[in-house]
Design a protein around this motif. Structure first.
Motif, PDB file in Angstrom:
ATOM      1  N   HIS A 191       0.822  -1.213   0.000  1.00  0.00           N
ATOM      2  CA  HIS A 191       0.000   0.000   0.000  1.00  0.00           C
ATOM      3  C   HIS A 191       0.855   1.262   0.000  1.00  0.00           C
ATOM      4  O   HIS A 191       0.427   2.308  -0.498  1.00  0.00           O
ATOM      5  CB  HIS A 191      -0.923   0.019   1.221  1.00  0.00           C
ATOM      6  CG  HIS A 191      -2.006  -1.019   1.191  1.00  0.00           C
ATOM      7  ND1 HIS A 191      -2.831  -1.199   0.100  1.00  0.00           N
ATOM      8  CD2 HIS A 191      -2.405  -1.928   2.125  1.00  0.00           C
ATOM      9  CE1 HIS A 191      -3.687  -2.179   0.362  1.00  0.00           C
ATOM     10  NE2 HIS A 191      -3.449  -2.634   1.568  1.00  0.00           N
ATOM     11  N   LEU A 192       2.055   1.173   0.561  1.00  0.00           N
ATOM     12  CA  LEU A 192       2.909   2.352   0.713  1.00  0.00           C
ATOM     13  C   LEU A 192       3.909   2.526  -0.422  1.00  0.00           C
ATOM     14  O   LEU A 192       4.659   3.496  -0.431  1.00  0.00           O
ATOM     15  CB  LEU A 192       3.688   2.258   2.036  1.00  0.00           C
ATOM     16  CG  LEU A 192       2.842   2.290   3.314  1.00  0.00           C
ATOM     17  CD1 LEU A 192       3.688   1.853   4.511  1.00  0.00           C
ATOM     18  CD2 LEU A 192       2.261   3.682   3.538  1.00  0.00           C
ATOM     19  N   SER A 193       3.929   1.616  -1.382  1.00  0.00           N
ATOM     20  CA  SER A 193       5.000   1.605  -2.376  1.00  0.00           C
ATOM     21  C   SER A 193       4.971   2.798  -3.315  1.00  0.00           C
ATOM     22  O   SER A 193       6.004   3.213  -3.832  1.00  0.00           O
ATOM     23  CB  SER A 193       4.949   0.306  -3.194  1.00  0.00           C
ATOM     24  OG  SER A 193       3.736   0.225  -3.932  1.00  0.00           O
ATOM     25  N   ASP A 194       3.792   3.368  -3.569  1.00  0.00           N
ATOM     26  CA  ASP A 194       3.695   4.510  -4.471  1.00  0.00           C
ATOM     27  C   ASP A 194       3.259   5.741  -3.686  1.00  0.00           C
ATOM     28  O   ASP A 194       2.087   5.866  -3.315  1.00  0.00           O
ATOM     29  CB  ASP A 194       2.691   4.227  -5.592  1.00  0.00           C
ATOM     30  CG  ASP A 194       2.734   5.288  -6.695  1.00  0.00           C
ATOM     31  OD1 ASP A 194       3.302   6.375  -6.447  1.00  0.00           O
ATOM     32  OD2 ASP A 194       2.218   5.030  -7.790  1.00  0.00           O
ATOM     33  N   PRO A 195       4.178   6.672  -3.392  1.00  0.00           N
ATOM     34  CA  PRO A 195       3.834   7.844  -2.585  1.00  0.00           C
ATOM     35  C   PRO A 195       2.841   8.772  -3.251  1.00  0.00           C
ATOM     36  O   PRO A 195       2.279   9.650  -2.597  1.00  0.00           O
ATOM     37  CB  PRO A 195       5.200   8.541  -2.393  1.00  0.00           C
ATOM     38  CG  PRO A 195       6.024   8.094  -3.552  1.00  0.00           C
ATOM     39  CD  PRO A 195       5.584   6.681  -3.833  1.00  0.00           C
ATOM     40  N   ASN A 196       2.605   8.609  -4.549  1.00  0.00           N
ATOM     41  CA  ASN A 196       1.651   9.462  -5.255  1.00  0.00           C
ATOM     42  C   ASN A 196       0.223   8.919  -5.204  1.00  0.00           C
ATOM     43  O   ASN A 196      -0.711   9.609  -5.598  1.00  0.00           O
ATOM     44  CB  ASN A 196       2.096   9.628  -6.702  1.00  0.00           C
ATOM     45  CG  ASN A 196       3.462  10.272  -6.805  1.00  0.00           C
ATOM     46  OD1 ASN A 196       3.723  11.284  -6.166  1.00  0.00           O
ATOM     47  ND2 ASN A 196       4.350   9.674  -7.575  1.00  0.00           N
ATOM     48  N   GLU A 197       0.048   7.677  -4.747  1.00  0.00           N
ATOM     49  CA  GLU A 197      -1.288   7.095  -4.585  1.00  0.00           C
ATOM     50  C   GLU A 197      -1.797   7.454  -3.199  1.00  0.00           C
ATOM     51  O   GLU A 197      -1.648   6.712  -2.231  1.00  0.00           O
ATOM     52  CB  GLU A 197      -1.233   5.580  -4.778  1.00  0.00           C
ATOM     53  CG  GLU A 197      -1.064   5.136  -6.214  1.00  0.00           C
ATOM     54  CD  GLU A 197      -2.314   5.398  -7.046  1.00  0.00           C
ATOM     55  OE1 GLU A 197      -3.416   5.527  -6.454  1.00  0.00           O
ATOM     56  OE2 GLU A 197      -2.198   5.486  -8.273  1.00  0.00           O
ATOM     57  N   ARG A 198      -2.431   8.632  -3.095  1.00  0.00           N
ATOM     58  CA  ARG A 198      -2.839   9.156  -1.792  1.00  0.00           C
ATOM     59  C   ARG A 198      -3.820   8.233  -1.080  1.00  0.00           C
ATOM     60  O   ARG A 198      -3.724   8.016   0.125  1.00  0.00           O
ATOM     61  CB  ARG A 198      -3.455  10.550  -1.982  1.00  0.00           C
ATOM     62  CG  ARG A 198      -2.470  11.621  -2.404  1.00  0.00           C
ATOM     63  CD  ARG A 198      -3.176  12.863  -2.919  1.00  0.00           C
ATOM     64  NE  ARG A 198      -4.091  13.429  -1.950  1.00  0.00           N
ATOM     65  CZ  ARG A 198      -3.745  14.337  -1.040  1.00  0.00           C
ATOM     66  NH1 ARG A 198      -2.497  14.759  -0.979  1.00  0.00           N
ATOM     67  NH2 ARG A 198      -4.646  14.824  -0.211  1.00  0.00           N
ATOM     68  N   GLU A 199      -4.769   7.678  -1.825  1.00  0.00           N
ATOM     69  CA  GLU A 199      -5.777   6.849  -1.167  1.00  0.00           C
ATOM     70  C   GLU A 199      -5.174   5.557  -0.621  1.00  0.00           C
ATOM     71  O   GLU A 199      -5.673   5.004   0.364  1.00  0.00           O
ATOM     72  CB  GLU A 199      -6.924   6.539  -2.119  1.00  0.00           C
ATOM     73  CG  GLU A 199      -6.553   5.720  -3.326  1.00  0.00           C
ATOM     74  CD  GLU A 199      -7.739   5.539  -4.263  1.00  0.00           C
ATOM     75  OE1 GLU A 199      -7.788   4.494  -4.923  1.00  0.00           O
ATOM     76  OE2 GLU A 199      -8.614   6.434  -4.316  1.00  0.00           O
ATOM     77  N   GLN A 200      -4.079   5.084  -1.220  1.00  0.00           N
ATOM     78  CA  GLN A 200      -3.448   3.878  -0.711  1.00  0.00           C
ATOM     79  C   GLN A 200      -2.782   4.118   0.643  1.00  0.00           C
ATOM     80  O   GLN A 200      -2.651   3.206   1.455  1.00  0.00           O
ATOM     81  CB  GLN A 200      -2.420   3.360  -1.718  1.00  0.00           C
ATOM     82  CG  GLN A 200      -3.042   2.700  -2.943  1.00  0.00           C
ATOM     83  CD  GLN A 200      -3.896   1.490  -2.565  1.00  0.00           C
ATOM     84  OE1 GLN A 200      -3.467   0.646  -1.783  1.00  0.00           O
ATOM     85  NE2 GLN A 200      -5.103   1.429  -3.105  1.00  0.00           N
ATOM     86  N   ARG A 201      -2.369   5.354   0.898  1.00  0.00           N
ATOM     87  CA  ARG A 201      -1.820   5.670   2.216  1.00  0.00           C
ATOM     88  C   ARG A 201      -2.911   5.571   3.281  1.00  0.00           C
ATOM     89  O   ARG A 201      -2.665   5.116   4.392  1.00  0.00           O
ATOM     90  CB  ARG A 201      -1.179   7.060   2.198  1.00  0.00           C
ATOM     91  CG  ARG A 201       0.152   7.083   1.457  1.00  0.00           C
ATOM     92  CD  ARG A 201       0.871   8.402   1.657  1.00  0.00           C
ATOM     93  NE  ARG A 201       0.546   9.342   0.598  1.00  0.00           N
ATOM     94  CZ  ARG A 201       1.007  10.594   0.548  1.00  0.00           C
ATOM     95  NH1 ARG A 201       1.791  11.035   1.512  1.00  0.00           N
ATOM     96  NH2 ARG A 201       0.691  11.382  -0.447  1.00  0.00           N
ATOM     97  N   GLU A 202      -4.112   6.008   2.929  1.00  0.00           N
ATOM     98  CA  GLU A 202      -5.223   5.859   3.875  1.00  0.00           C
ATOM     99  C   GLU A 202      -5.534   4.388   4.108  1.00  0.00           C
ATOM    100  O   GLU A 202      -5.770   3.958   5.242  1.00  0.00           O
ATOM    101  CB  GLU A 202      -6.471   6.576   3.360  1.00  0.00           C
ATOM    102  CG  GLU A 202      -7.636   6.501   4.352  1.00  0.00           C
ATOM    103  CD  GLU A 202      -8.882   7.174   3.828  1.00  0.00           C
ATOM    104  OE1 GLU A 202      -9.506   6.598   2.902  1.00  0.00           O
ATOM    105  OE2 GLU A 202      -9.237   8.254   4.327  1.00  0.00           O
ATOM    106  N   VAL A 203      -5.524   3.599   3.038  1.00  0.00           N
ATOM    107  CA  VAL A 203      -5.756   2.161   3.176  1.00  0.00           C
ATOM    108  C   VAL A 203      -4.702   1.541   4.092  1.00  0.00           C
ATOM    109  O   VAL A 203      -5.009   0.681   4.928  1.00  0.00           O
ATOM    110  CB  VAL A 203      -5.752   1.469   1.793  1.00  0.00           C
ATOM    111  CG1 VAL A 203      -5.837  -0.047   1.948  1.00  0.00           C
ATOM    112  CG2 VAL A 203      -6.911   1.965   0.944  1.00  0.00           C
ATOM    113  N   ALA A 204      -3.451   1.981   3.971  1.00  0.00           N
ATOM    114  CA  ALA A 204      -2.387   1.450   4.820  1.00  0.00           C
ATOM    115  C   ALA A 204      -2.658   1.757   6.290  1.00  0.00           C
ATOM    116  O   ALA A 204      -2.471   0.899   7.164  1.00  0.00           O
ATOM    117  CB  ALA A 204      -1.038   2.028   4.395  1.00  0.00           C
ATOM    118  N   VAL A 205      -3.106   2.966   6.588  1.00  0.00           N
ATOM    119  CA  VAL A 205      -3.405   3.349   7.972  1.00  0.00           C
ATOM    120  C   VAL A 205      -4.555   2.512   8.526  1.00  0.00           C
ATOM    121  O   VAL A 205      -4.478   1.963   9.627  1.00  0.00           O
ATOM    122  CB  VAL A 205      -3.737   4.853   8.058  1.00  0.00           C
ATOM    123  CG1 VAL A 205      -4.277   5.211   9.443  1.00  0.00           C
ATOM    124  CG2 VAL A 205      -2.501   5.691   7.747  1.00  0.00           C
TER     125      VAL A 205
END
Length: 340
Positions: A191-205
């Motif tokens: 989920h954290l591999s692409d820093p430009n995928e903002r929604e994936q950071r939320e999914v990671a949290v």
């Protein structure tokens, strides 16, 4: 104290050309695990649908976060796949060794080369867990780069912890993590591999809170129940906490505030406490208590947060540091002043 069961209206998927990310837990399940042990509010029926924050729209990914100009934003980074492996061998005299990594072995039929530039002068041992990126030599063989040694943080003072196994490296026993634990860590890295995928950071949290809630609340005899998945994710969201927080829905911010307040009750090291308090402050500054699915619960959840903060200030030895204690008190007071 008996806490009433609070119902959250069902959240429907918004109509958008891009589908919501999959694989994340429901907020209902996650919040239920946050509520136990120690009591808390149980949220029912709120399905996590992903997204880039409560106020985000189709242009949110390219807009500067609140309070920051476009020039102040962190530079755009490229997607970098990161892996988890273990140190299989290392010859000090020759200055190289190899890392065992299942995914890369399946892809390239060989272990990952590790040279002396990636190895600290002390503290490493065979069997130690590593996190790393890869480059490839002219023959297409993988080489470890940007290595993080012993990357998985642990919850301090967790009673009755059972690790997946015990290693046999020189010196003290070494931690060997269970396969399911490593699978969870790899999922978070994905989920954290692409820093430009903002929604994936939320999914990671969201996923990290869920993982931590499962191991803490449901199975007191679980293997590796001391893994600090939330700290693992927060450490990888970048130095700009305000920008990272802008990726989160207000409901997720509220749950993360509750989780951080609970985490601060543990006997964390001073630097970890400072980082958690900084996150607590940023989340408090940016949360909108009037947003959907937050207003109904903000007062009750805030009371729980204040209770955890009071316990942390009383029980966590790190808060013998008066400056650190004042940092937390100030951030907590900011939350008190947020009114629905």
């Amino acid at each position: 104290i008996k806490v009433p069961d609070i119902k959250v209206p069902e959240m429907k998927l918004p109509e958008a050309p891009k589908p919501a990310p999959t694989g994340a837990p429901t907020l209902a399940a996650m919040a239920g695990r946050l509520a136990a042990p120690g009591g808390g509010v149980a949220f029912a029926g709120a399905a996590y649908t992903g997204g880039t924050g409560d106020s985000a729209d189709a242009t949110a990914a390219s807009a500067a976060p609140p309070g920051l100009s476009s020039a102040q934003r962190a530079p755009v980074q490229n997607k970098v796949e990161r892996y988890i492996g273990t140190l299989k061998s290392y010859a000090v005299a020759q200055g190289y060794g190899f890392v065992a990594c299942e995914e890369l072995f399946q892809a390239h039929k060989r272990d990952v080369y590790l040279d002396r530039s990636q190895v600290p002068t002390e503290g490493w041992r065979l069997g130690m867990c590593l996190e790393f990126a890869t480059t490839f030599n002219q023959r297409g063989h993988p080489q470890a780069r940007s290595v993080v040694w012993d990357p998985i943080p642990l919850v301090p003072g967790m009673p009755g912890v059972r690790s997946g196994a015990q290693g046999t490296g020189s010196g003290a026993d070494q931690r060997v993590f269970n396969t399911s634990t490593l699978s969870k860590i790899k999922k978070l890295l994905g989920h954290l591999s692409d820093p430009n995928e903002r929604e994936q950071r939320e999914v990671a949290v969201v996923t990290a809170i869920d993982f931590q809630g499962v191991t803490a609340a449901k199975d007191s005899d679980a293997i590796d129940r001391d893994i600090d998945y939330v700290a693992f994710v927060l450490d990888r969201l970048g130095d700009n906490m305000t920008e990272a927080a802008s990726c989160l829905k207000d409901f997720v911010k509220m749950l993360l505030l509750l989780m951080i307040a609970k985490m601060l009750r543990g006997q964390h090291m001073l630097e970890r406490c400072k980082a958690l308090i900084s996150w607590f402050k940023v989340l408090t500054e940016t949360i909108n208590p009037h947003s959907d699915n937050v207003a109904t619960h903000f007062k009750d959840v805030s009371q729980q947060i204040h209770g955890h903060v009071d316990s942390a200030l009383r029980d966590n030895l790190s808060f013998a540091d008066k400056d650190l204690a004042q940092m937390l008190k100030d951030a907590n007071q900011m939350l008190v002043e947020k009114k629905v």
